[in-house]
Design an enzyme around this catalytic site. Structure first.
Site, PDB file in Angstrom:
ATOM      1  N   TYR A 130       0.864  -1.175   0.000  1.00 16.05           N
ATOM      2  CA  TYR A 130       0.000   0.000   0.000  1.00 16.05           C
ATOM      3  C   TYR A 130       0.904   1.229   0.000  1.00 16.05           C
ATOM      4  O   TYR A 130       2.092   1.142   0.316  1.00 16.05           O
ATOM      5  CB  TYR A 130      -0.902  -0.010   1.243  1.00 16.05           C
ATOM      6  CG  TYR A 130      -2.111  -0.897   1.069  1.00 16.05           C
ATOM      7  CD1 TYR A 130      -3.058  -0.597   0.104  1.00 16.05           C
ATOM      8  CD2 TYR A 130      -2.305  -2.022   1.861  1.00 16.05           C
ATOM      9  CE1 TYR A 130      -4.175  -1.398  -0.072  1.00 16.05           C
ATOM     10  CE2 TYR A 130      -3.427  -2.827   1.683  1.00 16.05           C
ATOM     11  CZ  TYR A 130      -4.345  -2.505   0.718  1.00 16.05           C
ATOM     12  OH  TYR A 130      -5.452  -3.294   0.537  1.00 16.05           O
ATOM     13  N   LYS A 252      -1.942  -1.319  -9.260  1.00 12.67           N
ATOM     14  CA  LYS A 252      -3.247  -1.984  -9.111  1.00 12.67           C
ATOM     15  C   LYS A 252      -4.274  -0.999  -8.565  1.00 12.67           C
ATOM     16  O   LYS A 252      -4.035  -0.349  -7.542  1.00 12.67           O
ATOM     17  CB  LYS A 252      -3.097  -3.161  -8.146  1.00 12.67           C
ATOM     18  CG  LYS A 252      -4.391  -3.829  -7.753  1.00 12.67           C
ATOM     19  CD  LYS A 252      -4.108  -5.072  -6.921  1.00 12.67           C
ATOM     20  CE  LYS A 252      -5.371  -5.702  -6.413  1.00 12.67           C
ATOM     21  NZ  LYS A 252      -6.018  -4.940  -5.355  1.00 12.67           N
ATOM     22  N   HIS A 276     -10.957  -2.802  -6.649  1.00 12.74           N
ATOM     23  CA  HIS A 276     -10.670  -3.414  -5.356  1.00 12.74           C
ATOM     24  C   HIS A 276     -11.790  -4.399  -4.968  1.00 12.74           C
ATOM     25  O   HIS A 276     -12.151  -4.533  -3.801  1.00 12.74           O
ATOM     26  CB  HIS A 276     -10.522  -2.323  -4.285  1.00 12.74           C
ATOM     27  CG  HIS A 276      -9.477  -2.618  -3.239  1.00 12.74           C
ATOM     28  ND1 HIS A 276      -8.243  -1.989  -3.207  1.00 12.74           N
ATOM     29  CD2 HIS A 276      -9.487  -3.459  -2.179  1.00 12.74           C
ATOM     30  CE1 HIS A 276      -7.560  -2.425  -2.164  1.00 12.74           C
ATOM     31  NE2 HIS A 276      -8.282  -3.324  -1.520  1.00 12.74           N
TER      32      HIS A 276
HETATM   33  C1  LIG Z   1     -11.026 -10.000   1.735  1.00 12.19           C
HETATM   34  C2  LIG Z   1     -10.261  -9.140   0.773  1.00 12.19           C
HETATM   35  C3  LIG Z   1      -9.100  -8.516   1.204  1.00 12.19           C
HETATM   36  C4  LIG Z   1      -8.358  -7.744   0.303  1.00 12.19           C
HETATM   37  N1  LIG Z   1      -7.149  -7.220   0.697  1.00 12.19           N
HETATM   38  C5  LIG Z   1      -6.401  -6.560  -0.203  1.00 12.19           C
HETATM   39  C6  LIG Z   1      -5.095  -6.111   0.145  1.00 12.19           C
HETATM   40  O1  LIG Z   1      -4.614  -6.330   1.249  1.00 12.19           O
HETATM   41  N2  LIG Z   1      -4.394  -5.443  -0.812  1.00 12.19           N
HETATM   42  C7  LIG Z   1      -4.895  -5.192  -2.057  1.00 12.19           C
HETATM   43  O2  LIG Z   1      -4.220  -4.571  -2.882  1.00 12.19           O
HETATM   44  N3  LIG Z   1      -6.115  -5.623  -2.410  1.00 12.19           N
HETATM   45  C8  LIG Z   1      -6.864  -6.311  -1.519  1.00 12.19           C
HETATM   46  N4  LIG Z   1      -8.079  -6.786  -1.896  1.00 12.19           N
HETATM   47  C9  LIG Z   1      -8.544  -6.618  -3.283  1.00 12.19           C
HETATM   48  C10 LIG Z   1      -8.059  -7.774  -4.151  1.00 12.19           C
HETATM   49  O3  LIG Z   1      -6.687  -7.722  -4.347  1.00 12.19           O
HETATM   50  C11 LIG Z   1      -8.727  -7.760  -5.521  1.00 12.19           C
HETATM   51  O4  LIG Z   1      -8.579  -6.500  -6.104  1.00 12.19           O
HETATM   52  C12 LIG Z   1     -10.209  -8.126  -5.457  1.00 12.19           C
HETATM   53  O5  LIG Z   1     -10.428  -9.160  -4.529  1.00 12.19           O
HETATM   54  C13 LIG Z   1     -10.697  -8.564  -6.826  1.00 12.19           C
HETATM   55  O6  LIG Z   1     -12.052  -8.841  -6.808  1.00 12.19           O
HETATM   56  P1  LIG Z   1     -12.670 -10.324  -6.648  1.00 12.19           P
HETATM   57  O7  LIG Z   1     -12.546 -10.666  -5.202  1.00 12.19           O
HETATM   58  O8  LIG Z   1     -14.072 -10.128  -7.076  1.00 12.19           O
HETATM   59  O9  LIG Z   1     -11.847 -11.246  -7.520  1.00 12.19           O
HETATM   60  C14 LIG Z   1      -8.835  -7.556  -1.008  1.00 12.19           C
HETATM   61  C15 LIG Z   1     -10.011  -8.193  -1.420  1.00 12.19           C
HETATM   62  C16 LIG Z   1     -10.723  -8.971  -0.542  1.00 12.19           C
HETATM   63  C17 LIG Z   1     -11.972  -9.664  -1.017  1.00 12.19           C
END
Ligand SMILES: Cc1cc2nc3c(=O)[nH]c(=O)nc-3n(C[C@H](O)[C@H](O)[C@H](O)COP(=O)(O)O)c2cc1C
Length: 390
Positions: A130, A252, A276
């Site tokens: 981050y 991202k 996200h």
């Molecule tokens: C439970 C959860 C925690 C996440 N934590 C992070 C994180 O720590 N860092 C990050 O860049 N994205 C995080 N994300 C976003 C994911 O990297 C990703 O962009 C997202 O899950 C994609 O959508 P999808 O779950 O529908 O495949 C998180 C997503 C979820 C569901």
């Protein structure tokens, strides 16, 4: 052993097995969850063109993402607290990914540390950061990722402030879970999860506790998180982070063609078109709907990946047909992990690869590089229905 034929099978088992607090943490979006829902329903608006009497032998889903060979163009997305979905969850998911031949991305907010994952895997993984204010901490994170031989850095650029998820507040989400009457009552129904959790010592944020100044346990962590994110982030700062890492950098969280052009100008190697997973700006359009505009803006100049809403190999196929070179999956692998650990992640990847391969064949294509928009049937206004209101 239950028969798994689709991602939804894993989700059902996951829901039964994991405490409500962590299921809700994954299975939610911000505020009204409109963007979270549309991420998946917008994929359904795209239809596939069936073709016949095309030689379908010798197919392959192999491809490349940021120069690295992959058995299919899918990386496991960074997911915070993965080690709460299953004991040692990050290590288990990373092992499944390396055996399958796809990249695993470790989140800064993981339970297992960078070093833990490196020691317990053989192939390089990707590391996600981050954009934090503290330069010393950031530089140490970069150095730790370098020492762990991470093969790409994913910089998440869509979280200067955090989207609100109602359920996390109501559940009092924390790692390890706070013991309240409600959480204890719920955890007592999740015995296998609890027994496995008791057998690991990895129950805190491994990359942060003991590494960030003043953070020694879960409670000091929450105040650190509130303080740590850089609300003043600008493109110069992103460029600075880019320049601190001498390998591939993936930005991202790009959802707008203008931002995609800026990502190009700071020297990113790839972008992930992402909202996200619907966890940040509720009311934003789905990633798949924004993809065509972003491809028009930068598609011939930078590698474009897509995430948010992928739940099947057909979703992957649709993103690739619209020009993405790769994809990331978040929840789809978390369901597998929560359901049955490493094996569940392998199941999730296998299900999606089978669906991708078979759908590709039925569209008359044999290789990933042969995919293009002509395999899709798309509503006229899919990419243009909403325009900037000026
Ligand atoms: C439970 C959860 C925690 C996440 N934590 C992070 C994180 O720590 N860092 C990050 O860049 N994205 C995080 N994300 C976003 C994911 O990297 C990703 O962009 C997202 O899950 C994609 O959508 P999808 O779950 O529908 O495949 C998180 C997503 C979820 C569901």
């Amino acid at each position: 052993m239950p028969v798994i034929t689709e991602i939804a099978d894993l989700k059902r088992i996951y829901k039964r097995r994991v405490p409500k607090m962590f299921y809700d943490y994954a299975e939610s979006g911000s505020w009204t969850e409109t963007t979270f829902r549309e991420n998946t329903t917008d994929f359904d608006l795209l239809k596939l063109r069936q073709r016949i009497a095309v030689d379908m032998t010798g197919r392959s889903t192999a491809s490349r993402m940021v120069g690295q060979e992959v058995s299919m163009p899918v990386a496991l997305a960074p997911v915070g607290l993965t080690g709460m979905q299953h004991a040692d969850g990050e290590i288990k998911a990373a092992r499944a990914a390396e055996k399958f031949g796809v990249p695993f991305t470790l989140s800064t907010m993981s339970i297992c540390s960078i070093e833990d994952v490196a020691e317990n895997t053989e192939k390089p993984f990707w590391f996600q950061v981050y954009t934090l204010k503290d330069d010393d901490f950031m530089k140490r994170l970069f150095a730790r990722a370098k020492d762990a031989k991470c093969s790409a850095l994913v910089i998440t650029v869509d979280l200067q402030v955090m989207g609100q998820r109602h359920k996390d507040i109501k559940n009092g989400l924390s790692a390890p879970p706070k013991l309240t009457p409600a959480s204890v009552a719920n955890m007592m129904t999740k015995v296998p999860w609890g027994l496995e959790m008791l057998q690991t010592k990895r129950r805190f944020f491994g990359n942060i506790v003991g590494h960030a100044k003043g953070v020694s346990d879960g409670s000091s962590l929450s105040s650190w998180v509130a303080e740590a994110f850089d609300q003043a982030l600008d493109w110069e700062r992103i460029k600075q982070f880019r320049d601190w890492w001498d390998g591939p950098v993936i930005l991202k969280g790009i959802l707008d063609p203008e931002d995609a052009k800026k990502a190009l100008s700071v020297g990113a190697d790839a972008i992930v078109v992402s909202n996200h997973g619907g966890r940040q700006l509720d009311g934003a359009l789905s990633s798949i709907r924004m993809l065509p505009q972003i491809m028009d803006a930068v598609g011939d100049k930078i590698e474009v990946h897509l995430d948010s809403g992928i739940r099947s190999g057909q979703d992957i196929l649709k993103a690739l047909a619209l020009g993405a070179q790769g994809t990331m999956v978040g929840r789809a692998f978390v369901y597998g992990l929560g359901a049955m650990g490493e094996k569940g992640v392998t199941e999730a990847l296998t299900v999606m690869q089978t669906e991708l391969d078979r759908s590709m064949a039925l569209c008359g294509r044999r290789r990933i590089e042969d995919l293009d928009p002509s395999i899709l049937l798309m509503p006229d206004d899919f990419a243009t229905r909403w325009k900037t209101a000026v």
